[in-house]
Write an enzyme that holds these catalytic residues in place. Structure first.
Site, PDB file in Angstrom:
ATOM      1  N   HIS A  43      31.187  38.581  19.335  1.00 34.81           N
ATOM      2  CA  HIS A  43      32.063  39.772  19.643  1.00 34.81           C
ATOM      3  C   HIS A  43      33.342  39.849  18.878  1.00 34.81           C
ATOM      4  O   HIS A  43      33.677  41.128  18.471  1.00 34.81           O
ATOM      5  CB  HIS A  43      32.645  39.671  21.098  1.00 34.81           C
ATOM      6  N   GLN A 159      18.633  47.827  20.476  1.00 28.87           N
ATOM      7  CA  GLN A 159      19.709  48.392  21.108  1.00 28.87           C
ATOM      8  C   GLN A 159      20.299  49.423  20.070  1.00 28.87           C
ATOM      9  O   GLN A 159      20.725  50.546  20.406  1.00 28.87           O
ATOM     10  CB  GLN A 159      20.643  47.722  21.742  1.00 28.87           C
ATOM     11  N   SER A 191      25.138  34.087  21.453  1.00 28.84           N
ATOM     12  CA  SER A 191      24.985  34.942  22.685  1.00 28.84           C
ATOM     13  C   SER A 191      25.649  34.431  23.847  1.00 28.84           C
ATOM     14  O   SER A 191      25.820  33.098  24.008  1.00 28.84           O
ATOM     15  CB  SER A 191      23.370  34.931  23.053  1.00 28.84           C
TER      16      SER A 191
HETATM   17  P1  PAJ Z   1      26.985  42.287  25.021  1.00 27.39           P
HETATM   18  O1  PAJ Z   1      25.764  41.457  24.894  1.00 27.39           O
HETATM   19  O2  PAJ Z   1      28.294  41.491  25.532  1.00 27.39           O
HETATM   20  O3  PAJ Z   1      27.287  42.597  23.542  1.00 27.39           O
HETATM   21  C1  PAJ Z   1      28.457  43.306  23.018  1.00 27.39           C
HETATM   22  C2  PAJ Z   1      27.948  43.651  21.509  1.00 27.39           C
HETATM   23  O4  PAJ Z   1      28.294  42.330  20.831  1.00 27.39           O
HETATM   24  C3  PAJ Z   1      26.846  44.309  21.356  1.00 27.39           C
HETATM   25  O5  PAJ Z   1      26.740  45.238  20.247  1.00 27.39           O
HETATM   26  C4  PAJ Z   1      26.035  42.768  20.644  1.00 27.39           C
HETATM   27  O6  PAJ Z   1      25.127  43.232  19.732  1.00 27.39           O
HETATM   28  C5  PAJ Z   1      27.328  42.172  19.790  1.00 27.39           C
HETATM   29  N1  PAJ Z   1      26.940  40.879  19.506  1.00 27.39           N
HETATM   30  C6  PAJ Z   1      26.664  39.893  20.523  1.00 27.39           C
HETATM   31  N2  PAJ Z   1      26.128  38.726  20.031  1.00 27.39           N
HETATM   32  C7  PAJ Z   1      26.362  38.688  18.680  1.00 27.39           C
HETATM   33  C8  PAJ Z   1      26.308  37.991  17.547  1.00 27.39           C
HETATM   34  N3  PAJ Z   1      25.920  36.642  17.640  1.00 27.39           N
HETATM   35  N4  PAJ Z   1      26.749  38.441  16.279  1.00 27.39           N
HETATM   36  C9  PAJ Z   1      27.446  39.844  16.233  1.00 27.39           C
HETATM   37  N5  PAJ Z   1      27.200  40.556  17.120  1.00 27.39           N
HETATM   38  C10 PAJ Z   1      26.929  40.277  18.528  1.00 27.39           C
HETATM   39  O7  PAJ Z   1      25.161  44.565  24.177  1.00 27.39           O
HETATM   40  C11 PAJ Z   1      25.804  44.817  25.442  1.00 27.39           C
HETATM   41  O8  PAJ Z   1      26.719  43.899  25.659  1.00 27.39           O
HETATM   42  C12 PAJ Z   1      25.477  45.738  26.291  1.00 27.39           C
HETATM   43  O9  PAJ Z   1      24.187  46.271  26.323  1.00 27.39           O
HETATM   44  C13 PAJ Z   1      26.669  47.030  25.936  1.00 27.39           C
HETATM   45  C14 PAJ Z   1      26.314  47.717  24.582  1.00 27.39           C
HETATM   46  C15 PAJ Z   1      28.134  46.667  26.142  1.00 27.39           C
HETATM   47  C16 PAJ Z   1      26.175  48.198  27.152  1.00 27.39           C
HETATM   48  O10 PAJ Z   1      26.505  47.536  28.216  1.00 27.39           O
END
Ligand code: PAJ
Length: 285
Positions: A43, A159, A191
């Protein structure tokens, strides 16, 4: 280093809209980073990218109930609001949008965004309604914040396909910016759900990123057969018999449909259950 400033916390759609308009009236572009909290370095990389682009950056933190199935982890999804705010502040983020469920889904709400059959591929197959929930909440956030840019991770590659289609189909003015996957030193994709893994599962989970590396290596050496790339990935994952593979597939990144031969821009994506935890990983060839 960005200059650290006070982090504003907004909780209503009206305040989000007003904040966004205030930034724009001061000549700033708005960058939105949608998240569900439990923020980590993945994030953080999205926030840094948005700050580096010169946007006035707002991070939404909302565990969106409509994208969870009835038997999924909505109730136990990790929540760490204070630490999340601190991480956002260190990235140079200016505001957090943290609404209640009632704010985003008033009791009588019955309007959803349906992304069609695209929402039934990959994660959408095992998680019916998941992408409808994702498309609905992201559409609401885009309507409220009207950001110039919205930042997403390639980590959730399906997504990204769904949201690119949402933006095109609904003519949102926002430009989507897709950022690379951030990994642990040993390859595991970061994650929020990694927090669920026991030490033994954490070790087993490495075969996901190893299968991704294997596919990348074969592709770099000239292999193009999608079926062969898939079976090579499955062979890597099979070295951890405890792991339950949901899909390991070579698809067109836009349609998420299976293809026969990989070309530049093709998506290889994998999802598997490690114990009770569902993990995903991928690469763009
Ligand atoms: P969340 O899982 O919290 O992820 C928020 C954003 O961070 C997403 O765009 C996700 O692809 C990105 N992200 C997560 N892990 C990552 C990593 N290891 N490297 C780069 N980016 C990473 O995805 C969601 O939330 C939800 O579905 C949301 C879009 C907020 C809708 O509710």
């Amino acid at each position: 280093m960005p200059v650290l400033q006070k982090l504003e916390t907004l909780t209503t759609i009206a305040d989000l809209r007003a904040w966004s308009r205030a930034q724009r009236s001061r000549g700033r572009s708005v960058g939105l980073v949608p998240t569900m909290g439990a923020l980590h370095a993945g994030h953080h990389s999205l926030m840094e990218r948005a700050v580096a682009a010169g946007d006035s950056v707002i991070v939404s933190i909302f565990v969106n109930p409509t994208q969870f199935g009835p038997k999924e982890d909505f109730a136990r999804y990790p929540r760490s609001f204070d630490a999340d705010c601190e991480l956002a502040r260190t990235a140079g983020v200016e505001a957090i949008f943290a609404p209640t469920v009632e704010e985003m889904y008033p009791t009588s709400a019955s309007t959803y965004v349906d992304v069609g059959t695209l929402g039934e591929q990959l994660d959408g197959l095992a998680r019916p309604g998941h992408f409808r929930g994702v498309a609905t909440i992201v559409a609401k956030l885009l309507i409220a914040a009207e950001p110039e840019h919205a930042y997403f991770g390639q980590k959730d590659a399906a997504q990204v396909s769904v949201l690119r289609k949402l933006v095109r189909d609904m003519a949102f003015a926002t430009e989507l910016v897709v950022c690379p996957i951030v990994r642990e030193a040993d390859g595991l994709a970061l994650s929020s759900r990694n927090a669920y893994l026991s030490a033994a599962e954490r070790k087993q989970a490495l075969v996901l990123s190893q299968s991704v590396r294997r596919v990348e290596n074969l592709y770099e050496r000239g292999e193009r057969s999608a079926r062969l790339l898939e079976s090579a990935a499955l062979a890597v994952i099979a070295s951890e018999p405890e792991i339950d593979v949901e899909y390991a597939t070579v698809v067109d990144w836009a349609t998420l449909l299976s293809i026969d031969n990989a070309v530049p821009g093709t998506l290889f994506a994998v999802a598997a259950r490690v114990g009770t935890t569902r993990l995903i990983d991928n690469t763009i060839l």
